[in-house]
Design a protein around this motif. Structure first.
Motif, mmCIF file in Angstrom:
data_model
loop_
_atom_site.group_PDB
_atom_site.id
_atom_site.type_symbol
_atom_site.label_atom_id
_atom_site.label_comp_id
_atom_site.label_asym_id
_atom_site.label_seq_id
_atom_site.Cartn_x
_atom_site.Cartn_y
_atom_site.Cartn_z
ATOM 1 N N THR A 137 53.951 59.253 13.864
ATOM 2 C CA THR A 137 53.414 58.009 14.412
ATOM 3 C C THR A 137 52.409 58.285 15.520
ATOM 4 O O THR A 137 52.414 59.353 16.138
ATOM 5 N N SER A 138 51.569 57.286 15.743
ATOM 6 C CA SER A 138 50.644 57.283 16.883
ATOM 7 C C SER A 138 50.589 55.865 17.423
ATOM 8 O O SER A 138 50.767 54.889 16.676
ATOM 9 N N THR A 139 50.338 55.737 18.705
ATOM 10 C CA THR A 139 50.174 54.420 19.320
ATOM 11 C C THR A 139 48.884 54.396 20.130
ATOM 12 O O THR A 139 48.430 55.424 20.628
ATOM 13 N N SER A 140 48.317 53.201 20.238
ATOM 14 C CA SER A 140 47.118 53.026 21.054
ATOM 15 C C SER A 140 47.049 51.576 21.500
ATOM 16 O O SER A 140 47.928 50.765 21.173
ATOM 17 N N THR A 141 46.016 51.253 22.249
ATOM 18 C CA THR A 141 45.893 49.906 22.810
ATOM 19 C C THR A 141 44.590 49.253 22.368
ATOM 20 O O THR A 141 43.562 49.907 22.191
ATOM 21 N N LEU A 142 44.670 47.938 22.215
ATOM 22 C CA LEU A 142 43.499 47.114 21.939
ATOM 23 C C LEU A 142 43.517 45.974 22.945
ATOM 24 O O LEU A 142 44.494 45.231 23.041
ATOM 25 N N THR A 143 42.430 45.853 23.700
ATOM 26 C CA THR A 143 42.290 44.777 24.674
ATOM 27 C C THR A 143 41.363 43.713 24.103
ATOM 28 O O THR A 143 40.257 44.023 23.665
ATOM 29 N N ILE A 144 41.825 42.477 24.087
ATOM 30 C CA ILE A 144 41.030 41.353 23.595
ATOM 31 C C ILE A 144 40.586 40.528 24.800
ATOM 32 O O ILE A 144 41.403 39.965 25.523
ATOM 33 N N THR A 145 39.262 40.483 25.029
ATOM 34 C CA THR A 145 38.703 39.669 26.113
ATOM 35 C C THR A 145 38.127 38.392 25.519
ATOM 36 O O THR A 145 37.301 38.441 24.601
ATOM 37 N N VAL A 146 38.580 37.257 26.026
ATOM 38 C CA VAL A 146 38.112 35.960 25.530
ATOM 39 C C VAL A 146 36.901 35.537 26.354
ATOM 40 O O VAL A 146 36.989 35.360 27.579
ATOM 41 N N LEU A 147 35.756 35.409 25.687
ATOM 42 C CA LEU A 147 34.518 35.027 26.365
ATOM 43 C C LEU A 147 34.496 33.515 26.611
ATOM 44 O O LEU A 147 34.943 32.735 25.773
ATOM 45 N N ASP A 148 33.952 33.138 27.747
ATOM 46 C CA ASP A 148 33.986 31.740 28.148
ATOM 47 C C ASP A 148 33.053 30.874 27.315
ATOM 48 O O ASP A 148 31.931 31.269 26.985
ATOM 49 N N ALA A 149 33.538 29.685 26.978
ATOM 50 C CA ALA A 149 32.700 28.627 26.408
ATOM 51 C C ALA A 149 32.664 27.490 27.423
ATOM 52 O O ALA A 149 33.635 27.272 28.164
ATOM 53 N N ASN A 150 31.567 26.769 27.471
ATOM 54 C CA ASN A 150 31.424 25.706 28.475
ATOM 55 C C ASN A 150 32.183 24.465 28.015
ATOM 56 O O ASN A 150 31.598 23.482 27.543
ATOM 57 N N ASP A 151 33.500 24.514 28.182
ATOM 58 C CA ASP A 151 34.351 23.430 27.695
ATOM 59 C C ASP A 151 35.126 22.729 28.807
ATOM 60 O O ASP A 151 36.002 21.907 28.530
ATOM 61 N N GLU A 152 34.792 23.033 30.062
ATOM 62 C CA GLU A 152 35.462 22.401 31.199
ATOM 63 C C GLU A 152 34.449 21.572 31.990
ATOM 64 O O GLU A 152 33.308 21.986 32.189
ATOM 65 N N THR A 153 34.876 20.396 32.442
ATOM 66 C CA THR A 153 34.012 19.484 33.187
ATOM 67 C C THR A 153 34.199 19.687 34.683
ATOM 68 O O THR A 153 35.341 19.808 35.149
ATOM 69 N N PRO A 154 33.110 19.748 35.462
ATOM 70 C CA PRO A 154 33.259 19.817 36.925
ATOM 71 C C PRO A 154 34.100 18.648 37.434
ATOM 72 O O PRO A 154 33.919 17.506 36.996
ATOM 73 N N THR A 155 35.022 18.943 38.343
ATOM 74 C CA THR A 155 35.946 17.928 38.844
ATOM 75 C C THR A 155 35.919 17.901 40.367
ATOM 76 O O THR A 155 36.126 18.925 41.015
ATOM 77 N N PHE A 156 35.644 16.718 40.917
ATOM 78 C CA PHE A 156 35.683 16.544 42.368
ATOM 79 C C PHE A 156 37.108 16.213 42.813
ATOM 80 O O PHE A 156 37.839 15.492 42.125
ATOM 81 N N PHE A 157 37.471 16.764 43.976
ATOM 82 C CA PHE A 157 38.758 16.406 44.571
ATOM 83 C C PHE A 157 38.577 16.261 46.071
ATOM 84 O O PHE A 157 38.289 17.248 46.750
ATOM 85 N N PRO A 158 38.654 15.039 46.596
ATOM 86 C CA PRO A 158 38.880 13.797 45.853
ATOM 87 C C PRO A 158 37.596 13.307 45.178
ATOM 88 O O PRO A 158 36.522 13.866 45.405
ATOM 89 N N LYS A 159 37.737 12.249 44.413
ATOM 90 C CA LYS A 159 36.565 11.680 43.748
ATOM 91 C C LYS A 159 35.843 10.673 44.644
ATOM 92 O O LYS A 159 34.682 10.349 44.387
ATOM 93 N N VAL A 160 36.538 10.150 45.655
ATOM 94 C CA VAL A 160 35.957 9.148 46.552
ATOM 95 C C VAL A 160 36.093 9.644 47.989
ATOM 96 O O VAL A 160 37.176 10.085 48.402
ATOM 97 N N TYR A 161 34.992 9.566 48.745
ATOM 98 C CA TYR A 161 34.968 9.957 50.154
ATOM 99 C C TYR A 161 34.564 8.736 50.979
ATOM 100 O O TYR A 161 33.607 8.030 50.627
ATOM 101 N N ASN A 162 35.292 8.501 52.042
ATOM 102 C CA ASN A 162 34.962 7.406 52.965
ATOM 103 C C ASN A 162 34.611 8.010 54.323
ATOM 104 O O ASN A 162 35.442 8.708 54.940
ATOM 105 N N VAL A 163 33.385 7.737 54.786
ATOM 106 C CA VAL A 163 32.879 8.348 56.008
ATOM 107 C C VAL A 163 32.321 7.254 56.920
ATOM 108 O O VAL A 163 31.628 6.337 56.452
#
Length: 346
Positions: free
Chosen positions: A182-208
């Motif tokens: 037998t032999s063993t080895s490693t395989l690393t899987i890197t998941v490349l980013d897709a633009n599937d997330e929306t910018p999110t403000f926290f909080p969404k409302v500011y009172n000044v």
């Protein structure tokens, strides 16, 4: 090891018919008994899978010459060749040809997609060289299936970089010999980013609330916005898209800090509703936008004098009017009215 005899016949008598054997050219893997013609291995390891062409030739062919010891000695007119069939021994571990490796796959790749093909080699023969592969473990979890014969790795789930950005797989390969190697080895899987997330403000409302006397470039609000994507897909740009028609405010293009641009005047406009957008820098056509609202209340400071609407007033009254009789209604300009009201004079 089994040995082999070669035999040469010389019909002469005595020394004239006594044959002496030798291997010529010399062969490092075999020896021959000069009197009996018995061939044995020399002790040098035989390796059927050797990649050295010269060694391979010597291991598989032995050229034997014969000469009598008469006077003069006579050599056989031709040499003889012994061909050696090297039987396989399961002495080689399976070898991964393309592991260890870091494979990159796009985020959103659907379940059942081919991800990577693992290549393995075993130079042994037949079952000794027939290799099967398997996944030993996957970290942080096993979202893949490996075809044990072809070595093709398939996804078993839709890959989401924001959940798991990298997988570490442990692969084992084993042959089908009687005592499998037998032999063993490693395989690393890197998941490349897709633009599937929306910018999110926290909080969404500011009172000044701001006094109208705040200086130019005064910080109104630090906006907090995040995007779970990576790289340019998570790099944000900020814009004021509504409520800033008079240009009193700006927002940092990269840092999201809202500031005053010029002095504020409560008597001109006492409240603002600014709409701020954060846009990621993903590929054109797939950019995503988040929105926040900043309500700005402009607080009054005593910065206006009362102003009469006219320079002089004239009225007529009877000489016997009682004390406290109203004789004239003075009018102030709008700013003067506000200031008089502030001072309790209206």
């Amino acid at each position: 090891m089994p040995y082999k005899f070669v035999l040469a016949i010389d019909p002469d008598d005595g020394d004239n018919g006594t044959v002496v054997y030798s291997i010529s050219p010399e062969n490092p893997f075999y020896t021959i008994n000069s009197s009996t013609g018995k061939i044995r291995t020399s002790g040098v390891v035989l390796d059927r899978e050797s990649s050295n062409p010269k060694d391979t030739l010597h291991m598989r062919t032995i050229i034997v010459s014969a000469v009598d010891i008469g006077r003069p000695p006579l050599r056989s007119s031709v040499s003889t060749t012994v061909y050696v069939n090297l039987l396989d021994l399961n002495d080689n571990d399976p070898t991964f040809l393309n592991l260890p490796f870091v494979a990159e796959v796009p985020e959103g790749l659907p379940s059942g997609s081919s991800v990577f093909k693992i290549q393995v080699d075993d130079p042994d023969e037949e079952e000794n060289g027939m290799v099967t592969m398997a996944l030993l473990v996957g970290m942080p979890r096993l979202d893949f299936y490996l075809n044990s014969t072809t070595g093709v790795l398939y996804s078993t789930a839709t890959l989401d970089r924001e959940q798991i950005g990298q997988y570490h797989l442990r692969i084992v390969a084993y042959d089908k010999g009687q005592k499998p190697r037998t032999s063993t080895s490693t395989l690393t899987i890197t998941v490349l980013d897709a633009n599937d997330e929306t910018p999110t403000f926290f909080p969404k409302v500011y009172n000044v609330s701001l006094q109208e006397s705040v200086p130019r470039d005064h910080v109104v609000a630090h906006l907090n916005c995040f995007d779970n994507d990576a790289g340019l897909n998570a790099e944000l740009s900020y814009f004021i898209t509504d409520g800033n028609q008079d240009g009193k405010f700006s927002v940092g293009f990269r840092n999201g800090v809202v500031r005053t641009v010029v002095a504020l005047d409560r008597e001109t406009l006492a409240a603002y509703k600014l709409v701020i957008e954060a846009i990621d820098n993903g590929p054109a056509g797939s950019r995503r936008t988040g929105t926040a609202t900043v309500f700005v209340e402009v607080l009054d400071v005593n910065d206006n004098r009362p102003i009469f609407l006219q320079n002089s007033y004239e009225t007529s009254i009877l000489e016997n009017v009682p004390i406290g009789t109203s004789i004239l209604q003075l009018e102030l300009g709008l700013r003067g009215q506000r200031r008089a009201a502030d001072q309790g004079l209206a």
